[in-house]
Motif scaffolding. Sequence first.
Motif, mmCIF file in Angstrom:
data_model
loop_
_atom_site.group_PDB
_atom_site.id
_atom_site.type_symbol
_atom_site.label_atom_id
_atom_site.label_comp_id
_atom_site.label_asym_id
_atom_site.label_seq_id
_atom_site.Cartn_x
_atom_site.Cartn_y
_atom_site.Cartn_z
ATOM 1 N N ALA A 1 0.564 -1.786 0.061
ATOM 2 C CA ALA A 1 0.208 -0.065 0.335
ATOM 3 C C ALA A 1 0.807 1.192 0.303
ATOM 4 C CB ALA A 1 -1.272 0.121 0.637
ATOM 5 N N ASP A 2 2.161 1.114 0.199
ATOM 6 C CA ASP A 2 2.992 2.392 0.655
ATOM 7 C C ASP A 2 3.291 2.480 -0.330
ATOM 8 O OD1 ASP A 2 2.573 2.856 3.384
ATOM 9 O OD2 ASP A 2 3.423 1.983 3.978
ATOM 10 N N THR A 3 3.984 1.771 -1.528
ATOM 11 C CA THR A 3 4.273 1.770 -1.948
ATOM 12 C C THR A 3 3.275 2.125 -4.091
ATOM 13 O OG1 THR A 3 5.627 -0.338 -1.829
ATOM 14 C CG2 THR A 3 5.858 0.206 -4.210
ATOM 15 N N SER A 4 2.908 1.831 -3.613
ATOM 16 C CA SER A 4 1.586 1.866 -4.235
ATOM 17 C C SER A 4 1.629 2.955 -4.279
ATOM 18 C CB SER A 4 0.110 1.486 -4.155
ATOM 19 O OG SER A 4 -0.357 1.911 -4.951
ATOM 20 N N SER A 5 1.382 4.188 -2.934
ATOM 21 C CA SER A 5 0.584 5.630 -2.087
ATOM 22 C C SER A 5 2.227 6.421 -2.952
ATOM 23 C CB SER A 5 0.204 5.780 -1.009
ATOM 24 O OG SER A 5 0.256 6.968 -1.275
ATOM 25 N N GLN B 1 -5.648 2.822 -8.857
ATOM 26 C CA GLN B 1 -4.643 3.369 -7.695
ATOM 27 C C GLN B 1 -5.262 3.462 -6.063
ATOM 28 O OE1 GLN B 1 -3.658 6.360 -6.357
ATOM 29 N NE2 GLN B 1 -2.209 5.007 -4.880
ATOM 30 N N TRP B 2 -6.030 4.674 -5.785
ATOM 31 C CA TRP B 2 -6.355 4.565 -4.689
ATOM 32 C C TRP B 2 -7.562 3.600 -4.378
ATOM 33 C CZ3 TRP B 2 -4.101 7.779 -2.391
ATOM 34 C CH2 TRP B 2 -3.471 8.884 -2.286
ATOM 35 N N ILE B 3 -8.613 3.276 -4.832
ATOM 36 C CA ILE B 3 -9.403 2.014 -4.466
ATOM 37 C C ILE B 3 -8.019 0.717 -4.165
ATOM 38 C CG2 ILE B 3 -10.801 0.403 -5.804
ATOM 39 C CD1 ILE B 3 -12.007 2.399 -7.109
ATOM 40 N N VAL B 4 -7.209 0.417 -5.066
ATOM 41 C CA VAL B 4 -5.929 -0.319 -4.536
ATOM 42 C C VAL B 4 -4.983 -0.529 -3.069
ATOM 43 C CG1 VAL B 4 -4.112 -1.874 -5.200
ATOM 44 C CG2 VAL B 4 -6.124 -1.409 -6.689
ATOM 45 N N SER C 1 2.187 6.964 -7.024
ATOM 46 C CA SER C 1 1.154 7.516 -7.730
ATOM 47 C C SER C 1 1.364 8.739 -7.485
ATOM 48 C CB SER C 1 -0.210 6.836 -6.807
ATOM 49 O OG SER C 1 0.102 7.535 -5.554
ATOM 50 N N ALA C 2 2.722 9.038 -6.066
ATOM 51 C CA ALA C 2 2.316 10.518 -6.045
ATOM 52 C C ALA C 2 3.807 10.656 -6.364
ATOM 53 C CB ALA C 2 2.540 10.696 -4.249
ATOM 54 N N PHE C 3 4.651 10.274 -6.961
ATOM 55 C CA PHE C 3 5.518 10.916 -7.541
ATOM 56 C C PHE C 3 6.339 10.172 -8.705
ATOM 57 C CE2 PHE C 3 5.704 11.671 -2.461
ATOM 58 C CZ PHE C 3 5.917 13.121 -3.252
ATOM 59 N N TYR C 4 5.399 9.213 -9.176
ATOM 60 C CA TYR C 4 6.279 8.811 -10.678
ATOM 61 C C TYR C 4 5.311 8.389 -11.323
ATOM 62 C CZ TYR C 4 8.013 5.248 -13.524
ATOM 63 O OH TYR C 4 7.766 4.165 -14.702
ATOM 64 N N LYS C 5 3.883 7.268 -11.372
ATOM 65 C CA LYS C 5 2.615 7.510 -12.543
ATOM 66 C C LYS C 5 1.769 7.033 -11.168
ATOM 67 C CE LYS C 5 1.854 5.552 -16.964
ATOM 68 N NZ LYS C 5 2.766 4.941 -18.169
ATOM 69 N N ARG C 6 0.895 7.772 -11.384
ATOM 70 C CA ARG C 6 -0.689 7.501 -10.841
ATOM 71 C C ARG C 6 -1.314 6.160 -11.901
ATOM 72 N NH1 ARG C 6 -3.629 9.628 -7.411
ATOM 73 N NH2 ARG C 6 -2.994 11.766 -7.323
ATOM 74 N N PHE C 7 -1.485 4.824 -11.801
ATOM 75 C CA PHE C 7 -1.811 4.244 -12.929
ATOM 76 C C PHE C 7 -3.559 3.612 -11.773
ATOM 77 C CE2 PHE C 7 -0.607 1.844 -8.436
ATOM 78 C CZ PHE C 7 -1.451 1.879 -8.290
ATOM 79 N N GLN C 8 -4.486 3.822 -13.433
ATOM 80 C CA GLN C 8 -6.048 3.818 -12.996
ATOM 81 C C GLN C 8 -6.000 2.453 -11.585
ATOM 82 O OE1 GLN C 8 -8.263 1.352 -16.670
ATOM 83 N NE2 GLN C 8 -10.090 3.000 -16.083
#
Length: 212
Positions: free
Chosen positions: A165-169, A181-184, A172-179
């Motif tokens: 979850a931390d990695t995803s966050s 993302q917030w739900i995952v 998404s904030a500093f590299y690339k937001r994926f579809q």
Amino acid sequence: MLDILCLIVSDFAPVRFITKPLLIVLLIIFYLQQNKDLTVQKSWLMTIALSCFLIANTLTLFRFKTMFVLASVFFILAKAFYAFRFANNRDFNLLASLPFIVSYVIYMLIILQLTMPNLGDSLITILMFLFVTLMAFQFAFLRKGDVSHQSYLFVLIGMFLLLLADTSSVLSAFYKRFQYQWIVTMLLYGFSQYLIVVGLIKERDPLSSKAF
């Protein structure tokens, strides 16, 4: 699930000021009701950790840079208290920790490689944010043999999901937001916190004990 519904339906977005903090509020109540910690210190460490998560969750709902920094600080504190709560009384085995240290370095290098151009003055904050998650994950791993089998697995899986979850966050904030993302991220975060709390409640449960 209620919070994720509010994420999906934009008209319900303001309701997240209730649904997002509610996740941790319910876990705190559940923990205090079912708590089987043998020491007051461990109980307090867990309560403080969850309280820090509660504050951080609330702060993330305010879309200001200052709030982001404050939320990161409380997330860091929360995971540090998790690490203290997971820690056992055995001597720290450097040799057994080498695989974790190598994994830390590789993981951090990959994250930095992807996010460095966009980190700016958030570099130290993000490094600390991820490092304390890795540290807490290591202490969760070192619980093996000191707690019931079910407790060990629940907490270890919970910490792994929290790391995801931390990695995803961060990505998404500093590299690339994926579809989606917030739900995952919220799914991983919610399940991780639930597994960690349930795992710690079952720590000394003889019915869930199993030889390693």
